[in-house]
Design a protein around this motif. Sequence first.
Motif, mmCIF file in Angstrom:
data_model
loop_
_atom_site.group_PDB
_atom_site.id
_atom_site.type_symbol
_atom_site.label_atom_id
_atom_site.label_comp_id
_atom_site.label_asym_id
_atom_site.label_seq_id
_atom_site.Cartn_x
_atom_site.Cartn_y
_atom_site.Cartn_z
ATOM 1 N N GLY A 53 79.494 56.593 -30.861
ATOM 2 C CA GLY A 53 79.042 55.201 -30.836
ATOM 3 C C GLY A 53 78.288 54.917 -29.550
ATOM 4 O O GLY A 53 77.813 55.842 -28.871
ATOM 5 N N LEU A 54 78.196 53.659 -29.220
ATOM 6 C CA LEU A 54 77.535 53.280 -27.966
ATOM 7 C C LEU A 54 78.565 53.111 -26.857
ATOM 8 O O LEU A 54 78.221 52.923 -25.695
ATOM 9 C CB LEU A 54 76.755 51.968 -28.151
ATOM 10 C CG LEU A 54 75.608 52.000 -29.161
ATOM 11 C CD1 LEU A 54 75.072 50.602 -29.407
ATOM 12 C CD2 LEU A 54 74.491 52.903 -28.644
ATOM 13 N N GLY B 235 82.811 45.591 -24.315
ATOM 14 C CA GLY B 235 82.100 44.386 -24.726
ATOM 15 C C GLY B 235 83.058 43.310 -25.224
ATOM 16 O O GLY B 235 82.943 42.142 -24.855
ATOM 17 N N GLU C 286 84.160 44.248 -33.372
ATOM 18 C CA GLU C 286 84.238 45.513 -32.627
ATOM 19 C C GLU C 286 85.629 46.141 -32.717
ATOM 20 O O GLU C 286 85.762 47.340 -32.971
ATOM 21 C CB GLU C 286 83.907 45.274 -31.143
ATOM 22 C CG GLU C 286 82.477 44.851 -30.872
ATOM 23 C CD GLU C 286 81.445 45.890 -31.287
ATOM 24 O OE1 GLU C 286 81.793 47.077 -31.385
ATOM 25 O OE2 GLU C 286 80.290 45.504 -31.522
ATOM 26 N N LEU D 217 80.537 50.618 -26.474
ATOM 27 C CA LEU D 217 80.470 49.231 -26.005
ATOM 28 C C LEU D 217 81.535 48.342 -26.627
ATOM 29 O O LEU D 217 81.726 47.202 -26.200
ATOM 30 C CB LEU D 217 79.102 48.626 -26.344
ATOM 31 C CG LEU D 217 77.934 49.066 -25.487
ATOM 32 C CD1 LEU D 217 76.658 48.437 -26.005
ATOM 33 C CD2 LEU D 217 78.168 48.672 -24.045
ATOM 34 N N GLY D 218 82.224 48.842 -27.649
ATOM 35 C CA GLY D 218 83.142 48.000 -28.405
ATOM 36 C C GLY D 218 84.244 47.400 -27.551
ATOM 37 O O GLY D 218 84.388 46.177 -27.473
#
Lengths: 129, 134
Positions: B101-102, B108, B47, B104-105
Amino acid sequence: MDQIPILKIGDCLLVSIQVDMHDRLALQLQDDLTNKIVTSRARGVMIDISALEIVDSFIGRMLNNIAAMSKVLDAVTVVVGMRPAVAITLVELGLALTGVRTALNVDKGLELIRHLIDDEQDPDDRREE
Amino acid sequence: MIVEKSETLPVRVSEDVVRVRQLVRVHAVKAGFSLVDQTKIVTAASEIARNTIDYGGGGEARIESVTLGIRKGVRLTFSDKGPGIEDIERALRDGYTTGGGLGLGLSGAKRLSNEFDIQSAPGQGTTVSLARWK
Ligand SMILES: Nc1ncnc2c1ncn2[C@@H]1O[C@H](COP(=O)(O)OP(=O)(O)OP(=O)(O)O)[C@@H](O)[C@H]1O
Ligand SMILES: [Mg+2]
């Protein structure tokens, strides 16, 4: 290898990801699969990720995209063989594979695909989920 | 903390992210991480390495095997000279993305690490460091 092979078996497409994919390769697979669903008129897509040691947000998004795209093209996608360590990590990463159907292995995946396709072909038989 | 081994890789093209994942795996295996712990730190590395390319315009990754007393761990430092992050707290929020993107990188990767730190300011580039212990 710079392309992931897509096999056609009956009305299903089968992809087995055997390499640690970089992002461009993942995007290419997404495009190739979408095209192949159209040209082969496939009703089911099975993606075997049992060889994948990680699924990060990018690969996760690719799986979500393929599932969404196949739906639009009237095909069902099932992801099979996710390793337990990968599943645990995905949850902690915060990635929900919403819209992606999963099965334990290739056999169960095929069963699920048949079931989903049959359900669609026979609306009277369709159960509410 | 003692650094037992330190290696640096370029992070410029998407193949570099794969190389970072593989080298982090080697360090995690050497540190005796369980399969789940290996998977967590490799995923976190993936990520942050991608962010280094996508937002930082490329940079480098330092991958270190470290010990603290009898504990073994892996420490990762990703640095770039890109535009930097204006609001770090906001960037760390689940779902926040400026790149489609989401989002979440960062959040997360933080959850997947035992230690996590971001040094960044507009125009100053970004350094993300994280560590996981056995
Ligand atoms: N190295 C960096 N330099 C500049 N900005 C960054 C850097 N890393 C992250 N950011 C900023 O933080 C935001 C959040 O990053 P994060 O990795 O959480 O999500 P994302 O990359 O947008 O999406 P995802 O990782 O889920 O695909 C990014 O959209 C970007 O604006
Ligand atoms: Mg990111």
